[in-house]
Enzyme design. Structure first.
Site, PDB file in Angstrom:
ATOM      1  N   ARG A 208       0.888  -1.211   0.099  1.00  0.00           N
ATOM      2  CA  ARG A 208      -0.059   0.125  -0.050  1.00  0.00           C
ATOM      3  C   ARG A 208       1.031   1.419  -0.018  1.00  0.00           C
ATOM      4  O   ARG A 208       0.612   2.161  -0.650  1.00  0.00           O
ATOM      5  CB  ARG A 208      -0.994   0.125   1.156  1.00  0.00           C
ATOM      6  CG  ARG A 208      -1.975  -0.972   1.054  1.00  0.00           C
ATOM      7  CD  ARG A 208      -2.940  -0.730   2.356  1.00  0.00           C
ATOM      8  NE  ARG A 208      -2.551  -1.653   3.587  1.00  0.00           N
ATOM      9  CZ  ARG A 208      -2.918  -2.890   3.908  1.00  0.00           C
ATOM     10  NH1 ARG A 208      -3.677  -3.449   3.023  1.00  0.00           N
ATOM     11  NH2 ARG A 208      -2.307  -3.284   4.995  1.00  0.00           N
ATOM     12  N   ASN A 304     -21.140  -7.227  -7.397  1.00  0.00           N
ATOM     13  CA  ASN A 304     -20.321  -8.397  -7.898  1.00  0.00           C
ATOM     14  C   ASN A 304     -19.302  -7.716  -8.893  1.00  0.00           C
ATOM     15  O   ASN A 304     -19.655  -7.306  -9.785  1.00  0.00           O
ATOM     16  CB  ASN A 304     -21.142  -9.470  -8.339  1.00  0.00           C
ATOM     17  CG  ASN A 304     -20.272 -10.665  -8.805  1.00  0.00           C
ATOM     18  OD1 ASN A 304     -19.116 -10.584  -8.959  1.00  0.00           O
ATOM     19  ND2 ASN A 304     -20.758 -11.906  -8.250  1.00  0.00           N
ATOM     20  N   ALA A 305     -18.048  -7.906  -8.566  1.00  0.00           N
ATOM     21  CA  ALA A 305     -17.079  -7.331  -9.561  1.00  0.00           C
ATOM     22  C   ALA A 305     -17.295  -7.884 -10.684  1.00  0.00           C
ATOM     23  O   ALA A 305     -16.889  -7.252 -11.621  1.00  0.00           O
ATOM     24  CB  ALA A 305     -15.666  -7.676  -8.844  1.00  0.00           C
ATOM     25  N   ASP A 325      -7.694  -6.607  -5.932  1.00  0.00           N
ATOM     26  CA  ASP A 325      -7.203  -7.268  -4.785  1.00  0.00           C
ATOM     27  C   ASP A 325      -8.242  -8.359  -4.459  1.00  0.00           C
ATOM     28  O   ASP A 325      -8.787  -8.251  -3.313  1.00  0.00           O
ATOM     29  CB  ASP A 325      -6.907  -6.506  -3.548  1.00  0.00           C
ATOM     30  CG  ASP A 325      -6.479  -6.969  -2.461  1.00  0.00           C
ATOM     31  OD1 ASP A 325      -5.714  -7.991  -2.779  1.00  0.00           O
ATOM     32  OD2 ASP A 325      -6.393  -6.575  -1.351  1.00  0.00           O
ATOM     33  N   CYS A 365      -3.692 -13.563  -3.717  1.00  0.00           N
ATOM     34  CA  CYS A 365      -3.119 -14.062  -2.411  1.00  0.00           C
ATOM     35  C   CYS A 365      -3.114 -15.574  -2.193  1.00  0.00           C
ATOM     36  O   CYS A 365      -3.374 -16.319  -1.128  1.00  0.00           O
ATOM     37  CB  CYS A 365      -3.727 -13.554  -1.129  1.00  0.00           C
ATOM     38  SG  CYS A 365      -5.566 -13.616  -1.346  1.00  0.00           S
TER      39      CYS A 365
HETATM   40  N1  SAH Z   1      -8.415  -4.945  -0.601  1.00  0.00           N
HETATM   41  C1  SAH Z   1      -8.954  -5.429   0.717  1.00  0.00           C
HETATM   42  C2  SAH Z   1      -8.811  -6.860   0.835  1.00  0.00           C
HETATM   43  C3  SAH Z   1      -9.615  -7.684  -0.207  1.00  0.00           C
HETATM   44  S1  SAH Z   1     -10.388  -9.080   0.413  1.00  0.00           S
HETATM   45  C4  SAH Z   1      -8.505  -4.785   1.681  1.00  0.00           C
HETATM   46  O1  SAH Z   1      -7.444  -3.955   1.652  1.00  0.00           O
HETATM   47  O2  SAH Z   1      -8.835  -4.643   2.952  1.00  0.00           O
HETATM   48  C5  SAH Z   1     -11.518  -9.658  -0.556  1.00  0.00           C
HETATM   49  C6  SAH Z   1     -12.731  -8.890  -0.767  1.00  0.00           C
HETATM   50  O3  SAH Z   1     -13.589  -9.101  -1.963  1.00  0.00           O
HETATM   51  C7  SAH Z   1     -13.726  -9.107   0.278  1.00  0.00           C
HETATM   52  O4  SAH Z   1     -14.017  -8.100   0.736  1.00  0.00           O
HETATM   53  C8  SAH Z   1     -14.860  -9.643  -0.273  1.00  0.00           C
HETATM   54  O5  SAH Z   1     -16.091  -9.356   0.213  1.00  0.00           O
HETATM   55  C9  SAH Z   1     -14.716  -9.176  -1.720  1.00  0.00           C
HETATM   56  N2  SAH Z   1     -15.419 -10.117  -2.785  1.00  0.00           N
HETATM   57  C10 SAH Z   1     -15.399 -11.292  -2.552  1.00  0.00           C
HETATM   58  N3  SAH Z   1     -15.814 -11.873  -4.022  1.00  0.00           N
HETATM   59  C11 SAH Z   1     -16.313 -10.665  -4.691  1.00  0.00           C
HETATM   60  C12 SAH Z   1     -17.107 -10.560  -5.708  1.00  0.00           C
HETATM   61  N4  SAH Z   1     -17.425 -11.521  -6.790  1.00  0.00           N
HETATM   62  N5  SAH Z   1     -17.231  -9.113  -6.285  1.00  0.00           N
HETATM   63  C13 SAH Z   1     -16.581  -8.202  -5.459  1.00  0.00           C
HETATM   64  N6  SAH Z   1     -16.347  -8.222  -3.949  1.00  0.00           N
HETATM   65  C14 SAH Z   1     -15.969  -9.562  -3.818  1.00  0.00           C
END
Ligand code: SAH
Length: 423
Positions: A208, A304-305, A325, A365
């Protein structure tokens, strides 16, 4: 008391000697004595030469996990010294007040994770050997740290592989599980009971921080002109009073606590869009933006991403910087292929959303996805997206998450910063 012995086969891969922290059942020739699950066992070679000591668990594929390469007694005192050493190492390498104190096998405490969030400690126990010595761990922590409380987050399914049930809750008296973590000059609200994993992702702290130079220097690309005197002018000649005129427009995808968004704002971003599928995560990110005075530069989307990214591409939306991430899509080797498709899709759409010459920050990860597979995946995504990528920096987990040479399993985090060009 004689300690049981596991004789390793004569003809085997010398993985133990190469630094690998586990012994598999197939590597053992015979066992002398009658070890019970969780007991200490001596690992010796075929000729009986001492190699190491470990915790024995006949239920697990990781039948022995190495605790020490010496023949000292494995007792409460040894645990105290190991944990103390681990903490001293962190203090030596960093000034962070919140960090991972114990990183399992890489600290020669197999199956034990300890995270320090300011004055709160979170413990995760993943092996039977550790589970049976819980009281040693908690006693050591109480001696070394002056904590407000200890919370256990052993709510992970891998415990089942060790024959253990999941377990969460306060180790002693209940306390407020919300902590304000101080990181790189920011305040980040973390809930150790509610957050992902042990509450927060400490492993990306240095990553970060590495965003710093990326967040400014975008004004000219947005057509903004600086004048000798007075405000800068936009492409239409209008004065710009926004002090963040030179900052990047950023998409923080999978934002969870919003830690990347917070750093982006801190380092001068003009506007950051946070996206997460979880409403709870979005609330958390919003609270963190408010806490740091960034609300006016942020926006939040719960979606949803996979859908969101595709829709943005369709709508021809673009950003200067896209941060991806995602969670570990590949939780096991079996699902790796599908996981790679998921990573590729996210990255492919993500790249399309980056303006020509802009930046893609992308992470994984999942330790099943090696660095090589990660790079291959990105290359395929770039090919399909008609982009050329130029690396700025490739990073791993922070120094408080050490990696054992000889143990790929401890080297799980990939983090890359690329410039993205149209092709
Ligand atoms: N960048 C974050 C950590 C990511 S953890 C930080 O700095 O804290 C992964 C995240 O992805 C979680 O919060 C989870 O809710 C989200 N996630 C999981 N599947 C997803 C999807 N299909 N679309 C969007 N978000 C999702």
């Amino acid at each position: 008391m004689t300690i049981p012995k596991a004789f390793l086969k004569q003809f085997r891969n010398k993985r133990l000697e190469q630094g690998h922290p586990w012994v598999y059942p197939s590597e053992i020739e015979t066992i002398e004595g009658d070890p019970q699950g969780g007991d200490v066992i001596h690992i010796v070679n075929h000729a009986g030469h001492f190699l190491a000591q470990g915790f024995y668990n006949p239920l697990s594929q990781l039948i022995i996990r190495i605790v020490t390469y010496s023949d000292v007694e494995v007792d409460e005192n040894l645990f105290f010294h190991k944990i103390e050493q681990a903490w001293k190492r962190r203090q030596w390498l960093s000034e962070a007040t919140s960090c991972r104190v114990v990183h399992g096998e890489a600290d020669f405490l197999p199956g034990l994770v300890i995270d320090k969030y300011e004055d709160v400690l979170v413990v995760q126990i993943l092996s039977l050997g550790m589970e049976m010595r819980r009281s040693w761990i908690f006693k050591a922590l109480k001696k070394i740290f002056n904590q407000r409380g200890i919370y256990e987050r052993s709510d992970v399914s891998v415990r089942r592989l060790e024959g253990l049930e999941e377990r969460v809750g306060f180790v002693d008296e209940p306390f407020d599980t919300r902590v304000t973590v101080h990181e790189n000059g920011l305040s980040i609200l973390v809930d150790v009971a509610e957050g992902q994993k042990t509450g927060y992702f400490l492993d990306q702290r240095e990553n970060r921080a590495a965003l710093k130079p990326l967040m400014t220097g975008w004004g000219a690309r947005h057509g903004i002109q600086v004048q000798e005197e007075g405000y800068p002018l936009d492409a239409k000649g209008k004065e710009i009073k926004n002090p963040f005129w030179n900052g990047a427009e950023v998409l923080d995808c999978f934002s969870h606590t919003g830690s990347f968004m917070l750093h982006a704002c801190h380092f001068g971003a003009k506007k950051v869009t946070c996206l997460d599928v979880s409403e709870k995560a979005i609330e958390m990110a919003k609270a963190n933006a408010l806490l740091n005075g960034f609300l006016h530069r942020t926006e939040f989307v719960a979606a949803n991403a996979f859908d969101f990214l595709r829709e943005q591409v369709k709508d021809k939306k673009t950003w200067d910087i896209v941060i991806l991430d995602p969670p570990a899509f590949a939780k096991s080797r079996k699902v790796l292929k599908g996981a790679i498709r998921g990573y590729k899709e996210i990255n492919l759409q993500g790249m399309k959303l980056v303006r020509n010459g802009g930046i893609l920050v992308t992470a994984s990860c999942s330790y099943h996805l090696s660095a090589t597979l990660f790079l291959n995946m990105l290359q395929e995504a770039a090919q399909d997206a008609h982009k050329v990528l130029r690396l700025i920096e490739f990073r791993r987990a922070g120094r408080d998450h050490p990696v054992l040479l000889g143990s790929e399993e401890t080297d799980y985090l990939k983090f890359a910063i690329y410039e993205v060009f149209d092709r």
